[in-house]
Design a protein around this motif. Structure first.
Motif, PDB file in Angstrom:
ATOM      1  N   ALA A 231       0.805  -1.281   0.035  1.00 38.96           N
ATOM      2  CA  ALA A 231       0.120  -0.129   0.084  1.00 38.96           C
ATOM      3  C   ALA A 231       1.048   1.297   0.088  1.00 38.96           C
ATOM      4  O   ALA A 231       0.498   2.254  -0.490  1.00 38.96           O
ATOM      5  CB  ALA A 231      -0.842  -0.091   1.154  1.00 38.96           C
ATOM      6  N   ALA A 232       2.043   1.275   0.618  1.00 42.90           N
ATOM      7  CA  ALA A 232       2.924   2.326   0.908  1.00 42.90           C
ATOM      8  C   ALA A 232       4.085   2.359  -0.532  1.00 42.90           C
ATOM      9  O   ALA A 232       4.489   3.692  -0.879  1.00 42.90           O
ATOM     10  CB  ALA A 232       3.560   2.519   2.061  1.00 42.90           C
ATOM     11  N   THR A 233       4.293   0.996  -0.759  1.00 45.89           N
ATOM     12  CA  THR A 233       5.345   1.068  -1.882  1.00 45.89           C
ATOM     13  C   THR A 233       4.609   1.429  -3.474  1.00 45.89           C
ATOM     14  O   THR A 233       5.564   1.526  -4.294  1.00 45.89           O
ATOM     15  CB  THR A 233       5.883  -0.411  -1.987  1.00 45.89           C
ATOM     16  OG1 THR A 233       5.104  -1.193  -2.038  1.00 45.89           O
ATOM     17  CG2 THR A 233       6.645  -0.351  -0.627  1.00 45.89           C
ATOM     18  N   PHE A 234       3.531   1.038  -3.392  1.00 46.81           N
ATOM     19  CA  PHE A 234       3.035   1.251  -4.861  1.00 46.81           C
ATOM     20  C   PHE A 234       3.072   2.768  -5.530  1.00 46.81           C
ATOM     21  O   PHE A 234       3.636   3.081  -6.457  1.00 46.81           O
ATOM     22  CB  PHE A 234       1.444   0.786  -5.123  1.00 46.81           C
ATOM     23  CG  PHE A 234       0.990   0.939  -6.444  1.00 46.81           C
ATOM     24  CD1 PHE A 234       1.557   0.028  -7.366  1.00 46.81           C
ATOM     25  CD2 PHE A 234       0.052   1.823  -6.813  1.00 46.81           C
ATOM     26  CE1 PHE A 234       1.147  -0.158  -8.699  1.00 46.81           C
ATOM     27  CE2 PHE A 234      -0.264   1.942  -8.041  1.00 46.81           C
ATOM     28  CZ  PHE A 234       0.046   0.748  -9.066  1.00 46.81           C
ATOM     29  N   PRO A 235       2.963   3.944  -4.942  1.00 43.28           N
ATOM     30  CA  PRO A 235       3.085   5.011  -5.445  1.00 43.28           C
ATOM     31  C   PRO A 235       4.699   5.555  -5.630  1.00 43.28           C
ATOM     32  O   PRO A 235       4.944   5.814  -6.767  1.00 43.28           O
ATOM     33  CB  PRO A 235       2.544   5.905  -4.313  1.00 43.28           C
ATOM     34  CG  PRO A 235       1.530   5.179  -3.779  1.00 43.28           C
ATOM     35  CD  PRO A 235       2.091   3.960  -3.434  1.00 43.28           C
ATOM     36  N   LEU A 236       5.496   4.831  -4.661  1.00 44.84           N
ATOM     37  CA  LEU A 236       6.960   4.966  -4.857  1.00 44.84           C
ATOM     38  C   LEU A 236       7.252   4.227  -6.055  1.00 44.84           C
ATOM     39  O   LEU A 236       8.398   4.542  -6.786  1.00 44.84           O
ATOM     40  CB  LEU A 236       7.711   4.366  -3.634  1.00 44.84           C
ATOM     41  CG  LEU A 236       7.398   5.188  -2.280  1.00 44.84           C
ATOM     42  CD1 LEU A 236       8.196   4.417  -1.220  1.00 44.84           C
ATOM     43  CD2 LEU A 236       7.944   6.618  -2.470  1.00 44.84           C
ATOM     44  N   SER A 237       6.807   2.990  -6.435  1.00 50.66           N
ATOM     45  CA  SER A 237       7.267   2.335  -7.673  1.00 50.66           C
ATOM     46  C   SER A 237       6.732   3.069  -8.857  1.00 50.66           C
ATOM     47  O   SER A 237       7.154   3.172  -9.919  1.00 50.66           O
ATOM     48  CB  SER A 237       6.524   0.885  -7.655  1.00 50.66           C
ATOM     49  OG  SER A 237       5.182   0.954  -7.705  1.00 50.66           O
ATOM     50  N   LEU A 238       5.766   4.077  -8.886  1.00 47.52           N
ATOM     51  CA  LEU A 238       5.197   4.666  -9.963  1.00 47.52           C
ATOM     52  C   LEU A 238       6.166   5.706 -10.239  1.00 47.52           C
ATOM     53  O   LEU A 238       6.614   6.092 -11.326  1.00 47.52           O
ATOM     54  CB  LEU A 238       3.812   5.177  -9.727  1.00 47.52           C
ATOM     55  CG  LEU A 238       2.608   4.229  -9.821  1.00 47.52           C
ATOM     56  CD1 LEU A 238       1.444   5.127  -9.337  1.00 47.52           C
ATOM     57  CD2 LEU A 238       2.640   3.807 -11.323  1.00 47.52           C
TER      58      LEU A 238
END
Length: 98
Positions: free
Chosen positions: A15-22
Protein backbone atom coordinates in the motif's frame (compact mmCIF):
# COMPACT_ATOMS: atom_id res chain seq x y z
CA UNK A 1 -2.77 -10.15 16.25
CA UNK A 2 -1.02 -7.02 17.49
CA UNK A 3 -1.19 -3.56 15.97
CA UNK A 4 2.51 -3.80 15.07
CA UNK A 5 1.85 -7.00 13.12
CA UNK A 6 -1.03 -5.33 11.29
CA UNK A 7 1.17 -2.35 10.45
CA UNK A 8 3.88 -4.60 8.99
CA UNK A 9 1.25 -6.53 7.04
CA UNK A 10 -0.13 -3.25 5.68
CA UNK A 11 3.32 -2.20 4.46
CA UNK A 12 4.11 -5.64 3.09
CA UNK A 13 0.97 -5.58 0.95
CA UNK A 14 2.41 -2.70 -1.01
CA UNK A 15 0.00 0.00 0.00
CA UNK A 16 2.85 2.39 0.70
CA UNK A 17 5.24 1.09 -1.94
CA UNK A 18 2.96 1.33 -4.98
CA UNK A 19 3.12 5.13 -5.31
CA UNK A 20 6.88 4.92 -4.88
CA UNK A 21 7.15 2.33 -7.64
CA UNK A 22 5.16 4.61 -9.96
CA UNK A 23 7.61 7.43 -9.28
CA UNK A 24 10.49 5.05 -9.99
CA UNK A 25 8.93 3.99 -13.33
CA UNK A 26 8.47 7.64 -14.25
CA UNK A 27 12.11 8.37 -13.38
CA UNK A 28 13.38 5.42 -15.43
CA UNK A 29 11.24 6.40 -18.43
CA UNK A 30 12.70 9.90 -18.33
CA UNK A 31 16.02 8.53 -19.58
CA UNK A 32 14.52 7.89 -23.03
CA UNK A 33 11.70 10.45 -23.43
CA UNK A 34 11.17 9.75 -27.14
CA UNK A 35 10.59 5.99 -26.75
CA UNK A 36 7.05 4.66 -27.24
CA UNK A 37 7.04 3.13 -23.77
CA UNK A 38 7.92 6.51 -22.26
CA UNK A 39 5.07 8.20 -24.12
CA UNK A 40 2.64 5.51 -22.94
CA UNK A 41 3.83 5.92 -19.36
CA UNK A 42 3.49 9.70 -19.71
CA UNK A 43 -0.17 9.35 -20.77
CA UNK A 44 -1.11 6.99 -17.95
CA UNK A 45 1.11 8.30 -15.17
CA UNK A 46 -1.12 10.96 -13.60
CA UNK A 47 -4.30 8.80 -13.40
CA UNK A 48 -2.32 5.86 -12.02
CA UNK A 49 -0.58 7.99 -9.42
CA UNK A 50 -3.86 9.63 -8.37
CA UNK A 51 -5.60 6.28 -8.05
CA UNK A 52 -2.73 4.76 -6.09
CA UNK A 53 -2.70 7.66 -3.63
CA UNK A 54 -6.46 7.42 -3.11
CA UNK A 55 -6.13 3.67 -2.50
CA UNK A 56 -3.25 4.30 -0.10
CA UNK A 57 -5.27 6.85 1.89
CA UNK A 58 -8.31 4.56 2.05
CA UNK A 59 -6.05 1.69 3.11
CA UNK A 60 -4.54 3.80 5.88
CA UNK A 61 -7.99 4.80 7.16
CA UNK A 62 -9.16 1.18 7.05
CA UNK A 63 -6.03 0.12 8.91
CA UNK A 64 -6.73 2.74 11.61
CA UNK A 65 -10.33 1.60 12.07
CA UNK A 66 -9.34 -2.07 12.31
CA UNK A 67 -6.48 -1.33 14.73
CA UNK A 68 -8.80 0.76 16.92
CA UNK A 69 -11.41 -2.00 16.92
CA UNK A 70 -8.79 -4.57 17.95
CA UNK A 71 -7.55 -2.26 20.70
CA UNK A 72 -11.08 -1.73 22.03
CA UNK A 73 -11.61 -5.49 22.35
CA UNK A 74 -8.86 -5.67 24.97
CA UNK A 75 -9.65 -5.31 28.67
CA UNK A 76 -9.89 -1.68 29.78
CA UNK A 77 -6.63 -1.75 31.75
CA UNK A 78 -4.68 -2.97 28.70
CA UNK A 79 -6.02 -0.49 26.16
CA UNK A 80 -3.47 1.96 24.81
CA UNK A 81 -5.71 4.50 23.13
CA UNK A 82 -7.11 7.90 23.96
CA UNK A 83 -10.49 6.93 22.49
CA UNK A 84 -11.83 4.80 25.32
CA UNK A 85 -15.30 3.36 25.22
CA UNK A 86 -17.90 4.72 27.64
CA UNK A 87 -17.67 1.54 29.73
CA UNK A 88 -13.89 1.88 30.09
CA UNK A 89 -14.16 5.54 31.03
CA UNK A 90 -16.56 4.60 33.84
CA UNK A 91 -14.38 1.67 34.92
CA UNK A 92 -11.17 3.70 34.93
CA UNK A 93 -12.78 6.75 36.55
CA UNK A 94 -12.13 9.17 33.68
CA UNK A 95 -14.14 12.41 33.75
CA UNK A 96 -17.16 12.60 31.46
CA UNK A 97 -16.71 15.50 28.98
CA UNK A 98 -20.18 15.83 27.54
Amino acid sequence: MSVETLFLFFLACGAATFPLSLVLVRWISSFAPDASLSRRIERNYEPALSLSLVIWILGALTFYVVALDIEREKPCTEQHTNQLTAECRKELGAPDHR
